[in-house]
Design an enzyme around this catalytic site. Structure first.
Site, PDB file in Angstrom:
ATOM      1  N   ARG A  34      23.159 -40.538   8.611  1.00 59.52           N
ATOM      2  CA  ARG A  34      22.215 -40.034   9.609  1.00 59.52           C
ATOM      3  C   ARG A  34      21.588 -41.305   9.743  1.00 59.52           C
ATOM      4  O   ARG A  34      21.158 -42.055   8.715  1.00 59.52           O
ATOM      5  CB  ARG A  34      21.588 -38.974   8.870  1.00 59.52           C
ATOM      6  CG  ARG A  34      22.075 -37.666   9.141  1.00 59.52           C
ATOM      7  CD  ARG A  34      21.144 -36.477   8.595  1.00 59.52           C
ATOM      8  NE  ARG A  34      20.606 -36.498   7.435  1.00 59.52           N
ATOM      9  CZ  ARG A  34      19.538 -37.196   7.027  1.00 59.52           C
ATOM     10  NH1 ARG A  34      18.516 -37.411   7.607  1.00 59.52           N
ATOM     11  NH2 ARG A  34      19.269 -36.949   5.622  1.00 59.52           N
ATOM     12  N   TYR A 162      29.059 -39.871  13.165  1.00 60.26           N
ATOM     13  CA  TYR A 162      28.652 -39.295  11.888  1.00 60.26           C
ATOM     14  C   TYR A 162      28.374 -37.925  12.006  1.00 60.26           C
ATOM     15  O   TYR A 162      27.391 -37.750  12.743  1.00 60.26           O
ATOM     16  CB  TYR A 162      27.607 -40.219  11.191  1.00 60.26           C
ATOM     17  CG  TYR A 162      27.108 -39.731  10.161  1.00 60.26           C
ATOM     18  CD1 TYR A 162      28.163 -39.645   8.874  1.00 60.26           C
ATOM     19  CD2 TYR A 162      26.002 -38.908   9.666  1.00 60.26           C
ATOM     20  CE1 TYR A 162      27.886 -39.176   7.524  1.00 60.26           C
ATOM     21  CE2 TYR A 162      25.795 -38.367   8.698  1.00 60.26           C
ATOM     22  CZ  TYR A 162      26.741 -38.244   7.302  1.00 60.26           C
ATOM     23  OH  TYR A 162      26.353 -37.529   6.266  1.00 60.26           O
ATOM     24  N   LYS A 171      22.139 -30.507  11.437  1.00 59.43           N
ATOM     25  CA  LYS A 171      20.870 -30.846  11.494  1.00 59.43           C
ATOM     26  C   LYS A 171      19.853 -30.793  12.906  1.00 59.43           C
ATOM     27  O   LYS A 171      18.835 -30.288  12.721  1.00 59.43           O
ATOM     28  CB  LYS A 171      20.641 -32.250  10.836  1.00 59.43           C
ATOM     29  CG  LYS A 171      21.365 -32.458   9.601  1.00 59.43           C
ATOM     30  CD  LYS A 171      21.073 -31.561   8.484  1.00 59.43           C
ATOM     31  CE  LYS A 171      21.575 -32.102   7.236  1.00 59.43           C
ATOM     32  NZ  LYS A 171      20.966 -31.149   6.084  1.00 59.43           N
ATOM     33  N   HIS A 191      15.961 -26.224   5.097  1.00 64.20           N
ATOM     34  CA  HIS A 191      16.803 -26.956   4.551  1.00 64.20           C
ATOM     35  C   HIS A 191      16.877 -26.618   3.075  1.00 64.20           C
ATOM     36  O   HIS A 191      16.481 -27.289   2.007  1.00 64.20           O
ATOM     37  CB  HIS A 191      16.269 -28.483   4.398  1.00 64.20           C
ATOM     38  CG  HIS A 191      17.406 -29.340   3.876  1.00 64.20           C
ATOM     39  ND1 HIS A 191      16.999 -30.799   3.636  1.00 64.20           N
ATOM     40  CD2 HIS A 191      18.752 -29.456   4.032  1.00 64.20           C
ATOM     41  CE1 HIS A 191      17.956 -31.593   3.363  1.00 64.20           C
ATOM     42  NE2 HIS A 191      18.974 -30.760   3.561  1.00 64.20           N
ATOM     43  N   SER A 213      18.029 -34.911  -0.537  1.00 68.08           N
ATOM     44  CA  SER A 213      19.221 -35.489  -0.541  1.00 68.08           C
ATOM     45  C   SER A 213      19.560 -36.057  -1.873  1.00 68.08           C
ATOM     46  O   SER A 213      18.575 -36.612  -2.416  1.00 68.08           O
ATOM     47  CB  SER A 213      19.767 -36.328   0.397  1.00 68.08           C
ATOM     48  OG  SER A 213      19.311 -36.038   1.596  1.00 68.08           O
ATOM     49  N   CYS A 215      20.129 -34.624  -4.697  1.00 68.39           N
ATOM     50  CA  CYS A 215      19.692 -33.978  -5.957  1.00 68.39           C
ATOM     51  C   CYS A 215      20.441 -32.664  -6.427  1.00 68.39           C
ATOM     52  O   CYS A 215      20.021 -31.679  -7.161  1.00 68.39           O
ATOM     53  CB  CYS A 215      18.014 -33.523  -5.744  1.00 68.39           C
ATOM     54  SG  CYS A 215      17.009 -34.803  -5.426  1.00 68.39           S
ATOM     55  N   ASP A 240      23.131 -25.734   2.236  1.00 72.01           N
ATOM     56  CA  ASP A 240      22.449 -26.571   2.919  1.00 72.01           C
ATOM     57  C   ASP A 240      21.407 -25.977   3.686  1.00 72.01           C
ATOM     58  O   ASP A 240      20.130 -26.665   3.762  1.00 72.01           O
ATOM     59  CB  ASP A 240      23.123 -27.530   3.784  1.00 72.01           C
ATOM     60  CG  ASP A 240      22.580 -28.685   4.292  1.00 72.01           C
ATOM     61  OD1 ASP A 240      21.863 -29.120   3.400  1.00 72.01           O
ATOM     62  OD2 ASP A 240      22.897 -29.335   5.326  1.00 72.01           O
ATOM     63  N   ARG A 331      32.386 -37.770   2.634  1.00 72.80           N
ATOM     64  CA  ARG A 331      32.319 -36.530   2.652  1.00 72.80           C
ATOM     65  C   ARG A 331      33.331 -35.645   2.724  1.00 72.80           C
ATOM     66  O   ARG A 331      34.585 -36.152   3.020  1.00 72.80           O
ATOM     67  CB  ARG A 331      31.470 -36.229   4.051  1.00 72.80           C
ATOM     68  CG  ARG A 331      30.076 -36.755   4.077  1.00 72.80           C
ATOM     69  CD  ARG A 331      29.022 -36.061   3.454  1.00 72.80           C
ATOM     70  NE  ARG A 331      27.568 -36.770   3.571  1.00 72.80           N
ATOM     71  CZ  ARG A 331      26.355 -35.961   3.560  1.00 72.80           C
ATOM     72  NH1 ARG A 331      26.425 -34.664   3.491  1.00 72.80           N
ATOM     73  NH2 ARG A 331      25.451 -36.565   3.447  1.00 72.80           N
TER      74      ARG A 331
HETATM   75  C1  OXD Z   1      21.811 -34.207   4.196  1.00 79.14           C
HETATM   76  C2  OXD Z   1      23.092 -33.464   4.518  1.00 79.14           C
HETATM   77  O1  OXD Z   1      21.892 -35.572   4.892  1.00 79.14           O
HETATM   78  O2  OXD Z   1      23.160 -32.234   4.249  1.00 79.14           O
HETATM   79  O3  OXD Z   1      20.899 -33.550   4.066  1.00 79.14           O
HETATM   80  O4  OXD Z   1      24.150 -34.083   5.071  1.00 79.14           O
HETATM   81 MN    MN Z   2      21.190 -31.442   3.882  1.00 76.52          MN
END
Ligand code: OXD
Ligand code: MN
Length: 553
Positions: A34, A162, A171, A191, A213, A215, A240, A331
């Site tokens: 991102r 991406y 998002k 989130h 992210s 974590c 998420d 990913r």
């Molecule tokens: C993030 C994702 O960047 O979930 O939070 O991909």
């Molecule tokens: Mn996320």
């Protein structure tokens, strides 16, 4: 769609026997994450985007992006993707339509959302959907923009393929536009992962948790419990994003707007997340991982030693001189229903009632393993002061702290001060608001090693949270909130000393005084717009910290 992707040349089918119906996609090497720098909230009035978002005037954004969109799809196929976010039959769900010239986006959206006829049926004659326009453009980083027009509920994204930039349902819609809608309409888009903790006797209590992210959100949501024999099990509803509204029973009800997991691959293995490892053996798209000579995906941390003969994420024969074999943000995109831990209620149209919110971050030194906020208002303050450290792992040195309120810093579609106000307002409206907790799996000892084993053992903390919800567990009040009383955490079967536990639960006033001043600086950004309740909690914490004697260590 898979065949089309393979024809385009950046996608390879994986081993049909061991990874049936799986693809490996390699993105442009300049387009792997991102891009917050070129992500804009385009409100008429700049102040409504707030000090933590990039802002562009809507007319300027349409002019700038419009000229890049002009002719950008010439000679390419344009796909029209109608999709539902959330279970098709849920009143909480919403419809979006994405136009894109990327077959990869279509294939991913098919996993991440409910796509196609199901969305057209839900839409009927209505025009109540969020339109999103996406083109790969020329993929040049300086021609890349992700623009949100929350007042119009519109998304334009160009120049990136991406996930977070290009799968507009994720998002862009499910967090940035939806957070604006939630503010307007009285619900919440967060989130957050959603999990159910089953206790002996079969009762399931639902919790939602926000972590920045890196974590371990996906791992927590899909955890294999260390207390399974004792009757505690974790069920996954989402990993998420959570959309929540007040249900007729007075609880906040959460749905997962997504239908798949778009997870970070490196570090994922049989120990950190056995459930996802079994889920991703079929129907999965891998992006920017390495590929072994058996045409299987591989990434750092998957196994102790790297296979000798493989292609790296850019398709080159792997050599360590070129860096990691898999891109660090590589990913997997996997259908949620394939997870062995998927909850029986993950598609419940009414959502699941949330009894606890859990905030967390990576804090090597500061935060105890777990503490409970003193009230909803204090809980909002705890969320608003969330932060996570960049790792300086080997030495155990404290990294750079990034403030990330409710893990929403990159995803809140409006002024964060108004977002805090919305949280406070929701608390006044929810008859049975979730109790609020903060956890930290990442505290380190003087030797720089993690004090808490993490992963499946985290269920012990969830169990204490459950017992607090039910009014059964003992706690000790500290200036920052309530930590488990001695012996209140179930530690049977875990080899951890009393001294380590004491260290894990310690609240150091000197460290917290420094933290208090740091959060004070962060809040200044919001000026007068910061709600009085947040100021009040900040002042009260300062007072409580002054009130304790600092015992030298
Ligand atoms: C993030 C994702 O960047 O979930 O939070 O991909
Ligand atoms: Mn996320």
């Amino acid at each position: 769609m898979g065949e089309q992707m393979v024809r385009e040349g950046h996608t390879a089918p994986l081993n049909e026997k061991t990874f049936p119906n799986c693809l490996l996609h390699r993105s442009d090497p300049s387009d792997v994450a991102r891009t917050e720098k070129v992500t804009f909230i385009c409100t008429q009035d700049r102040v409504n985007a707030g000090p933590t978002n990039n802002w562009m005037a809507p007319a300027e954004a349409k002019q700038t992006l419009g000229s890049l969109f002009n002719g950008s799809m010439k000679g390419r196929t344009m796909y029209v993707i109608p999709y539902v976010l959330g279970p098709a039959a849920s009143p909480q769900s919403r419809v979006g339509v994405e136009l894109t010239d990327s077959a990869y986006v279509v294939a991913n959206m098919r996993i991440m959302s409910r796509m196609g006829k199901i969305a057209m049926d839900r839409l009927g004659n209505s025009s109540d959907f969020v339109p999103g326009l996406h083109s790969l453009g020329d993929l040049k980083p300086d021609h890349r923009y992700i623009a949100h027009f929350p007042e119009e509920k519109l998304i334009w994204s160009i120049g990136s393929g991406y996930g977070g930039n290009a799968l507009l349902g994720k998002k862009c819609f499910a967090l940035r536009i939806a957070s604006w809608m939630g503010h307007e309409q009285g619900w919440m888009a967060e989130h957050m992962l959603i999990l159910g903790l089953e206790s002996p006797g079969g009762k399931v209590t639902y919790m939602a948790a926000a972590f920045p992210s890196a974590c371990g959100k996906t791992n927590l949501a899909m955890m294999v419990s260390a207390l399974e024999k004792e009757g505690y099990r974790v069920w996954t509803v989402g990993d998420d994003i959570a959309w929540m509204q007040i249900g007729p029973d007075g609880y906040l009800h959460a749905i997962n707007p997504e239908a798949g997991f778009f997870g970070v691959a490196p570090g994922t293995n049989e120990k950190t997340n056995p459930n996802v490892m079994s889920a991703l053996r079929k129907n999965t798209i891998f992006t920017n991982t390495a590929m072994t000579s058996l045409r299987e995906p591989w990434w750092e941390g998957m196994s102790d030693s790297a296979p000798t003969d493989m292609l790296d994420w850019q398709g080159r024969p792997w050599t360590s001189a070129n860096g990691p074999a898999a891109q660090p943000n590589s990913r997997y995109t996997v259908p949620a229903r394939q997870a062995p831990s998927i909850s029986a209620r993950w598609e419940d149209p009414a959502g699941v009632p949330i009894s606890a919110f859990i905030f967390g971050g990576r804090r090597a030194r500061l935060a105890p393993l777990v503490y409970e906020a003193l009230s909803w208002q204090h809980g909002v303050y705890v969320g608003a002061t969330m932060a996570s450290e960049t790792t300086a792992a080997a030495t155990g040195a404290v990294g750079v702290t990034r403030r990330d309120p409710m893990a929403m810093l990159p995803f809140c579609g409006y002024n964060m001060a108004d977002y805090f106000r919305h949280w406070l307002e929701m608390g006044r409206r929810i008859p049975h608001p979730p109790k609020v907790f903060h956890v930290n799996w990442f505290r380190k000892g003087n030797d720089g090693k993690f004090l808490w084993p993490g992963y499946g053992e985290n269920v012990r903390v969830l169990k204490w949270i459950l017992e607090r919800i039910e009014g059964r567990a003992a706690a000790t009040e500290t200036p920052i909130g309530c930590v488990p009383a001695t012996n209140a955490l179930t530690l049977d079967g875990l080899d951890i000393s009393r001294g380590t536990m004491k260290e894990l639960l310690r609240v150091d006033p000197a460290d917290w005084i420094a933290e208090h001043s740091d959060t004070g600086n962060f809040f200044q950004k919001f000026g007068d717009r910061l709600p009085g309740e947040i100021r009040e909690e900040h002042y009260n914490l300062g007072q409580r910290l002054q009130g304790v004697t600092v015992v030298p260590k």
